[in-house]
Design a protein around this motif. Structure first.
Motif, PDB file in Angstrom:
ATOM      1  N   SER A 179       0.843  -1.193   0.000  1.00 19.33           N
ATOM      2  CA  SER A 179       0.000   0.000   0.000  1.00 19.33           C
ATOM      3  C   SER A 179       0.876   1.240   0.000  1.00 19.33           C
ATOM      4  CB  SER A 179      -0.903   0.015   1.248  1.00 19.33           C
ATOM      5  OG  SER A 179      -1.750  -1.103   1.230  1.00 19.33           O
ATOM      6  N   PRO A 180       0.787   2.058  -1.071  1.00 21.83           N
ATOM      7  CA  PRO A 180       1.605   3.272  -1.096  1.00 21.83           C
ATOM      8  C   PRO A 180       1.176   4.244  -0.012  1.00 21.83           C
ATOM      9  CG  PRO A 180       0.092   3.201  -2.964  1.00 21.83           C
ATOM     10  CD  PRO A 180      -0.045   1.893  -2.245  1.00 21.83           C
ATOM     11  N   ALA A 190     -12.016  17.733  -1.284  1.00 20.49           N
ATOM     12  CA  ALA A 190     -13.301  17.067  -1.066  1.00 20.49           C
ATOM     13  C   ALA A 190     -13.226  15.584  -1.421  1.00 20.49           C
ATOM     14  CB  ALA A 190     -14.390  17.750  -1.887  1.00 20.49           C
ATOM     15  N   MET A 191     -12.389  15.241  -2.393  1.00 18.74           N
ATOM     16  CA  MET A 191     -12.240  13.847  -2.803  1.00 18.74           C
ATOM     17  C   MET A 191     -11.229  13.093  -1.940  1.00 18.74           C
ATOM     18  SD  MET A 191     -12.384  13.971  -6.979  1.00 18.74           S
ATOM     19  CE  MET A 191     -10.786  14.784  -7.080  1.00 18.74           C
ATOM     20  N   SER A 232      -4.468   9.857  -4.677  1.00 16.52           N
ATOM     21  CA  SER A 232      -5.665   9.560  -3.906  1.00 16.52           C
ATOM     22  C   SER A 232      -5.330   9.428  -2.431  1.00 16.52           C
ATOM     23  CB  SER A 232      -6.300   8.256  -4.403  1.00 16.52           C
ATOM     24  OG  SER A 232      -5.474   7.155  -4.062  1.00 16.52           O
ATOM     25  N   GLY A 233      -6.359   9.298  -1.613  1.00 19.44           N
ATOM     26  CA  GLY A 233      -6.149   9.155  -0.181  1.00 19.44           C
ATOM     27  C   GLY A 233      -5.390   7.900   0.189  1.00 19.44           C
ATOM     28  N   THR A 234      -5.399   6.892  -0.701  1.00 20.95           N
ATOM     29  CA  THR A 234      -4.654   5.664  -0.445  1.00 20.95           C
ATOM     30  C   THR A 234      -3.258   5.692  -1.046  1.00 20.95           C
ATOM     31  OG1 THR A 234      -5.595   4.622  -2.423  1.00 20.95           O
ATOM     32  CG2 THR A 234      -6.770   4.300  -0.331  1.00 20.95           C
TER      33      THR A 234
END
Length: 198
Positions: A48-49, A119-120, A161-163
């Protein structure tokens, strides 16, 4: 370095929120091959980055911005451009909003882009702008503004992204950026930002 020439204001042009066009979505790349499983074997977990922290510090406001002449105009334009990556990465709009005017489409689009990313749950990385050359034109009485033409270099940028997955990439490039700045009682304001990649 700054040079003063008889430049004319270019009005009515609007650019997108990216300083230069050419943003490539990660999904546009060729998809990886579908993994195949073998009976009796267990698939290896994918690492997981980890999202990285913002890569740019808040730019320091130059003292030359206290001047209302060509030197102040150049300093204001350069400072505003330096705020771009900081705003996109942090969502801190205090200085950006203080300099943005209602006429500046680029100013509003940049703010909207930063808000949409937040927001994303996504993050913007890179995109720092280095001003290599500045040319200030003659004061335009009609618009009460100085046209400031700059040659800038923008570093590679990407949204994550958040991940930690890369969502889109924008390769760095060099180009010409025209910034129209106007003097106001509360300080310098930005009327427009127009960019053209080389």
């Amino acid at each position: 370095m700054m040079r003063v020439r008889g430049w004319k204001v270019v009005a009515g042009l609007v650019v997108g929120a990216m300083m230069f066009a050419g943003c490539t979505a990660a999904s546009d790349a060729s998809p990886p091959p579908t993994p195949t499983s073998t009976r009796g074997s267990s698939p290896e977990p994918s690492p997981s980055p980890t999202p990285s922290e913002p890569t740019v510090a808040k730019p320091e406001r130059p003292a030359e911005m206290d001047r209302t002449d060509e030197v102040g105009a150049a300093a204001a334009a350069e400072y505003f451009l330096s705020l771009y990556a900081y705003v996109m990465q942090t969502g801190d709009f205090a200085e950006w909003d203080a300099m943005s005017t209602e006429l500046c489409g680029f100013c509003a689009k940049t703010r909207a882009s930063a808000e949409e990313l937040a927001a994303m749950g996504s993050r913007y990385h890179g995109g720092e702008i280095k001003v290599d050359e500045t040319t200030v034109g003659a004061f335009d009485e009609l618009f009460s503004a100085y046209p400031v033409r700059t040659v800038v270099t923008q570093s590679d940028a990407r949204t994550v992204s958040g991940t930690g997955q890369t969502e889109a990439e924008n390769p760095g490039r060099r180009g010409d950026v025209l910034v129209e700045v106007t003097t106001r009682p509360q300080g310098w304001g930005v009327l427009s930002v127009v960019s053209e990649a080389r």
